[in-house]
Design a protein around this motif. Structure first.
Motif, mmCIF file in Angstrom:
data_model
loop_
_atom_site.group_PDB
_atom_site.id
_atom_site.type_symbol
_atom_site.label_atom_id
_atom_site.label_comp_id
_atom_site.label_asym_id
_atom_site.label_seq_id
_atom_site.Cartn_x
_atom_site.Cartn_y
_atom_site.Cartn_z
ATOM 1 N N GLU A 86 41.272 -2.167 39.343
ATOM 2 C CA GLU A 86 40.727 -2.066 37.990
ATOM 3 C C GLU A 86 40.631 -3.389 37.232
ATOM 4 O O GLU A 86 40.022 -3.414 36.161
ATOM 5 N N THR A 87 41.232 -4.470 37.750
ATOM 6 C CA THR A 87 41.288 -5.712 36.981
ATOM 7 C C THR A 87 41.016 -6.921 37.881
ATOM 8 O O THR A 87 40.969 -6.802 39.110
ATOM 9 N N VAL A 88 40.912 -8.072 37.236
ATOM 10 C CA VAL A 88 40.779 -9.327 37.984
ATOM 11 C C VAL A 88 42.075 -10.130 37.982
ATOM 12 O O VAL A 88 42.084 -11.278 38.411
ATOM 13 N N VAL A 89 43.193 -9.546 37.548
ATOM 14 C CA VAL A 89 44.440 -10.314 37.491
ATOM 15 C C VAL A 89 45.001 -10.625 38.872
ATOM 16 O O VAL A 89 45.815 -11.529 39.016
ATOM 17 N N THR A 90 44.574 -9.881 39.874
ATOM 18 C CA THR A 90 44.869 -10.244 41.257
ATOM 19 C C THR A 90 43.525 -10.370 41.977
ATOM 20 O O THR A 90 42.577 -9.645 41.668
ATOM 21 N N PHE A 91 43.470 -11.278 42.919
ATOM 22 C CA PHE A 91 42.224 -11.448 43.667
ATOM 23 C C PHE A 91 42.201 -10.599 44.926
ATOM 24 O O PHE A 91 41.250 -10.654 45.697
ATOM 25 N N GLU A 92 43.220 -9.805 45.131
ATOM 26 C CA GLU A 92 43.173 -8.835 46.219
ATOM 27 C C GLU A 92 42.152 -7.778 45.810
ATOM 28 O O GLU A 92 42.074 -7.388 44.638
ATOM 29 N N GLU A 93 41.367 -7.283 46.781
ATOM 30 C CA GLU A 93 40.287 -6.357 46.445
ATOM 31 C C GLU A 93 40.399 -4.994 47.118
ATOM 32 O O GLU A 93 39.623 -4.094 46.813
ATOM 33 N N VAL A 94 41.367 -4.843 48.000
ATOM 34 C CA VAL A 94 41.561 -3.584 48.720
ATOM 35 C C VAL A 94 42.969 -3.082 48.421
ATOM 36 O O VAL A 94 43.933 -3.853 48.477
ATOM 37 N N ALA A 95 43.068 -1.802 48.082
ATOM 38 C CA ALA A 95 44.370 -1.214 47.773
ATOM 39 C C ALA A 95 45.362 -1.460 48.913
ATOM 40 O O ALA A 95 44.983 -1.491 50.087
#
Length: 174
Positions: free
Chosen positions: A36-45
């Motif tokens: 939901e956010t850009v605070v982490t650059f991980e993109e997959v749960a």
């Protein structure tokens, strides 16, 4: 005359070392920020087993991974990982903190971060680096209240949700 009371964590809050049993809740907290956010650059749960492995890896290095539990429910976590792999960086860590979204701004972050900083100091850490996807006023405020100083900003180094994201770095020398 109105008196102001300093906000603190609820009396029923316990900060303790994370265990593998916390991995499902930690993953659920983190996955909100992943999806939901850009605070982490991980993109997959991240699944619970992967999160348990991450907790184990940090703790196996002798570094802290802490959780904040309110009435027995994990509401946030913080940990310190190596800043860089080269041996000369061994006295510097990168800190990370996440709160369940419904607990953000309710007094859980500061005591959890204080506990993390106390734990890394006890490990012999000399410097702590905090990376923050920008803008993020709440995280900047948390770091600066903990004594961190802004040391730099990288422009457009991450791309998530079809937009470029800057990252700022804050440092605390212990």
């Amino acid at each position: 005359m109105e008196s102001r009371v300093a906000r603190s964590e609820p009396a029923s809050t316990l900060i303790r070392a994370a265990t593998r049993a916390d991995a499902t809740t930690i993953a659920a907290i983190y996955n909100h920020y992943v999806l939901e956010t850009v605070v982490t650059f991980e993109e997959v749960a991240v699944g619970a087993e992967e999160m348990a492995t991450r907790v184990d890896d940090v703790q196996a290095r002798g570094l802290p991974w802490l959780v904040s539990a309110c009435d027995g429910i994990v509401v946030g976590y913080a940990y310190a990982g190596p800043w860089k792999a080269r041996s000369a960086y061994r006295h510097t860590v990168e800190s990370t903190i996440y709160l369940a979204p419904e607990r953000a701004g309710r007094g859980f972050g500061r005591p959890l971060y204080r506990a993390l900083l106390h734990a890394v100091r006890a490990c012999g850490t000399h410097a702590v680096i905090g990376g923050i996807a920008l803008p993020n006023a709440a995280s900047v405020a948390l770091h600066e209240k903990a004594g961190f100083q802004a040391i730099g900003r990288f422009s457009e180094v991450g791309r998530k949700f079809d937009r470029w994201v800057d990252v700022g770095y804050w440092q605390l020398v212990l």
